[in-house]
Design an enzyme around this catalytic site. Sequence first.
Site, short mmCIF file in Angstrom:
data_model
loop_
_atom_site.label_atom_id
_atom_site.label_comp_id
_atom_site.label_asym_id
_atom_site.label_seq_id
_atom_site.Cartn_x
_atom_site.Cartn_y
_atom_site.Cartn_z
N GLU A 122 -9.57 -1.66 5.74
CA GLU A 122 -10.09 -1.38 6.97
C GLU A 122 -11.30 -2.31 7.21
O GLU A 122 -12.03 -2.61 6.29
CB GLU A 122 -10.29 0.10 7.06
CG GLU A 122 -9.10 1.12 6.60
CD GLU A 122 -8.18 1.26 7.84
OE1 GLU A 122 -8.35 0.46 9.05
OE2 GLU A 122 -7.37 2.13 7.85
N HIS A 180 -6.81 -4.27 10.14
CA HIS A 180 -6.50 -4.16 8.80
C HIS A 180 -5.19 -4.79 8.58
O HIS A 180 -4.26 -5.05 9.48
CB HIS A 180 -6.63 -2.77 8.78
CG HIS A 180 -5.45 -1.69 9.04
ND1 HIS A 180 -5.41 -0.45 9.20
CD2 HIS A 180 -4.30 -2.13 9.37
CE1 HIS A 180 -4.30 -0.09 9.60
NE2 HIS A 180 -3.45 -0.99 9.79
N ASP A 224 0.93 -1.40 -0.02
CA ASP A 224 -0.04 -0.13 -0.03
C ASP A 224 0.97 1.24 0.08
O ASP A 224 2.04 1.26 0.11
CB ASP A 224 -0.98 -0.08 1.18
CG ASP A 224 0.11 -0.34 2.55
OD1 ASP A 224 0.82 -0.46 2.55
OD2 ASP A 224 -0.92 -0.54 3.45
N ASN A 233 -6.81 -2.49 14.80
CA ASN A 233 -8.32 -2.81 14.48
C ASN A 233 -8.59 -3.81 13.31
O ASN A 233 -9.51 -4.24 12.81
CB ASN A 233 -8.91 -1.48 13.67
CG ASN A 233 -8.39 -0.99 12.19
OD1 ASN A 233 -7.44 -1.86 11.84
ND2 ASN A 233 -8.72 -0.01 11.72
P1 PGA Z 1 2.34 -1.22 12.73
O1 PGA Z 1 1.32 -1.09 11.75
O2 PGA Z 1 3.52 -2.25 12.56
O3 PGA Z 1 3.12 0.25 12.84
O4 PGA Z 1 1.90 -1.49 14.10
C1 PGA Z 1 0.75 -2.16 11.37
C2 PGA Z 1 -0.30 -1.89 10.37
O5 PGA Z 1 -1.01 -1.06 10.72
O6 PGA Z 1 -0.30 -2.84 9.49
#
Ligand code: PGA
Length: 240
Positions: free
Chosen positions: A143, A138, A67, A136
């Site tokens: 999302e 995702h 992404d 969350n």
């Molecule tokens: P993080 O993000 O590794 O900074 O916790 C993970 C994500 O949002 O996929």
Amino acid sequence: MEIIVCKSYEEMSERGAAIIAAAMKEKPDFVLGLATGSTPVGMYHALADKNRAGEIDFSRVTTYNLDEYYPIDPKNDQSYRYFMNKNLFDLVNIDKANTHVPDGSAADPEAACRAYDEAYAKTGYADIQVLGIGRNGHIGFNEPDAALTVGTHVTGLTEDTIDANSRFFASADEVPTHALTMGMGTILKAKKILMLINGKQKHEVLTALLDDKITTAVPATFIKLHSDVVVICDEEAYRG
Ligand code: PGA
């Protein structure tokens, strides 16, 4: 799904790097699916160490990232292209022409997403797709929602994700509100999925990965549909 519980972030990173390195040695024209976020940084640095030591070779490796923010200039130090250059591509002997991140500056983002999927399909898809996970649930910027999208697409960011990512920006107002992301179908086309999860704040979402339910409310649960998944987590994420 195989779960490997590690004592620390460092051990998680080393275990992940060892799995990727072993597979890369078997296939010099490896296709590696990559993720951003703080979670995989230690593993990327461990891979760079192995490259420097001559243990693995990136010269014929192709990468596809999950992404990118939209809109964002790839030269912006908050872009995922910048992040990947800094944390992996600039540290190994990869040809940058073989590294792919969705184009956050595309004039026609929908067309850029279609082109991304077409180019990715021609590689035969990732031999290993690295995934982090949002608190969350995702993966990429897929999302929680009533429905998920199959292919690479333009999407809005939820308040929770904007809040989580605002730690990298001067304020939440500066976090881009949109992103380009591989869809759930694109992600699941990888031959193998390697998910890294660390920290107490991920305990609840890791718990949702361990039952036998899938739900668009926790998009990461869709990896349960894949036949070759390794989740490497630390004890904090596992035990809460
Ligand atoms: P993080 O993000 O590794 O900074 O916790 C993970 C994500 O949002 O996929």
